[in-house]
Design a protein around this motif. Structure first.
Motif: not given
Ligand code: NAP
Length: 321
Positions: A184, A41, A312, A239-240, A158, A161
């Motif tokens: 999941d 991400r 993912k 995280s958002e 999943t 993070i």
């Molecule tokens: N603040 C920061 O510095 C920072 C840095 C990096 C990333 N981020 C943000 O952090 C977030 C997470 O990133 P990531 O890479 O860990 O994961 P990600 O790729 O955004 O996570 C995807 C996973 O979360 C699941 N998911 C989606 N909506 C959900 C919900 N409402 N409840 C529970 N699970 C849900 C999805 O399941 P399904 O596949 O089954 O739909 C998928 O497996 C992103 O929004 C990213 O932009 C923030």
């Protein structure tokens, strides 16, 4: 060598896998043959230049580094003249959240940045998947004073993070409830939380006053929704930024609040995160969650679109060799 290039901020359709010259290390750099990298991400943020604040670090009008990629695991092939702590043949991994040009067959990386040797017996895919999501998980968790047996709710088990956060919190012996989609459940149970809530079956919002810390690792909730499930002095982190950057505004407003509050951490100190996860890996307490899909350079646009979709599972690995 082959590398994924983009000269402007934009979607993956504008990327191009091209032949460019193999870089030579500066005196304080090493040249690494990239064996594994991820599309994550952070790559989405660095490649689109959004949120715009990121451009203060990645280049105001166009990306400073034309090659995409933020992390790598590989083998040192050449040393800069001043490098003494590493050797040719060392297996190393590294991460730079502002972009490091690692979506390439080779990368040069300054040793002053976040780079460590890979522990014996750990493979490249495993190690590179310990970089990005884990760094944020460490940084979001270490802003809260947690003691064993405190109750933590992790929304989203999943993602890179969330899956890292559950394992780190369990290593700290706190009680973890994780929230995920029903499909999941088994993936999340395997990460070791004490309880898993399938969000289609049960509303975590019923756990009134139950949690010391709510960590929304996927940024899908709001403080207003999670506030009732927090204990009197509970902390909410997402995280958002939330709608209209409300999480940042709440965090600034509530800095000196005594009751339930929001913290919005700015992640820092990547080497410390990498050292933390290395220890957990060595103690057998951390295993990065891997997506079943792995990509090759030819599929890089597809890999970026997949990761940007928010669908993912854990970490998406890309192989250049
Ligand atoms: N603040 C920061 O510095 C920072 C840095 C990096 C990333 N981020 C943000 O952090 C977030 C997470 O990133 P990531 O890479 O860990 O994961 P990600 O790729 O955004 O996570 C995807 C996973 O979360 C699941 N998911 C989606 N909506 C959900 C919900 N409402 N409840 C529970 N699970 C849900 C999805 O399941 P399904 O596949 O089954 O739909 C998928 O497996 C992103 O929004 C990213 O932009 C923030």
């Amino acid at each position: 060598m082959k590398a994924c290039l983009r000269l402007n901020y934009g979607p993956p359709e504008t990327f191009q896998v091209a032949d460019i010259s193999k870089p030579a290390p500066k005196p304080d750099e090493v040249l690494v043959r990239v064996m594994a990298t991820t599309v994550n991400r952070t790559d989405i943020g660095v490649s689109t230049g959004k949120p715009y604040a990121i451009r203060a670090f990645t280049g105001l009008f166009s990306p400073k580094i034309p090659v995409t990629g933020t992390d790598f695991a590989g083998v040192i092939e050449e040393l800069g003249a001043e490098v003494t702590d590493f050797h040719v043949g060392d297996r190393v991994w590294g991460f730079d959240d502002n972009g490091a040009g690692t979506h390439a067959e080779y990368v040069t990386f300054p040793i002053s940045k976040a780079m460590l040797k890979i522990p014996e017996g750990v493979d490249f895919d495993f190690m590179v998947a310990c970089a990005e999501g884990t760094h944020y998980a460490v940084n979001f968790i270490n802003k809260v004073n947690l003691t064993p047996d405190m109750q933590v709710l992790v929304i989203g088990g999943t993602g890179a993070i969330g899956s890292a956060a559950i394992q780190i919190l369990k290593a700290m012996q706190v009680q973890v409830t994780a929230v995920c989609f029903e499909a999941d459940l088994e993936i999340v149970k395997a990460l070791g939380p004490d309880r898993v809530i399938a969000l289609e079956r049960e509303a975590f919002t019923r756990d009134l006053g139950a949690y010391d810390f709510v960590f929304d690792s996927v940024g899908k909730s709001r403080f207003s929704i999670c506030k009732p499930v927090l204990k009197e002095k509970g902390v909410y982190i997402s995280s958002e930024l939330g709608p209209n950057w409300e999480n940042l505004a709440f965090a600034l407003k509530g800095r000196f609040a005594k009751g339930k509050r929001v913290i919005f951490p700015i992640p820092s100190d990547i080497p410390a995160s990498m050292k933390t996860v290395t220890k957990l890996v060595e103690w057998g307490k951390f295993k990065p969650l891997m997506d079943s899909r792995k990509f090759t350079p030819i599929q890089i646009k597809e890999a970026f679109s997949y990761v940007a979709s928010g669908k993912k599972t854990g970490n998406v690995v890309l192989h250049w060799h």
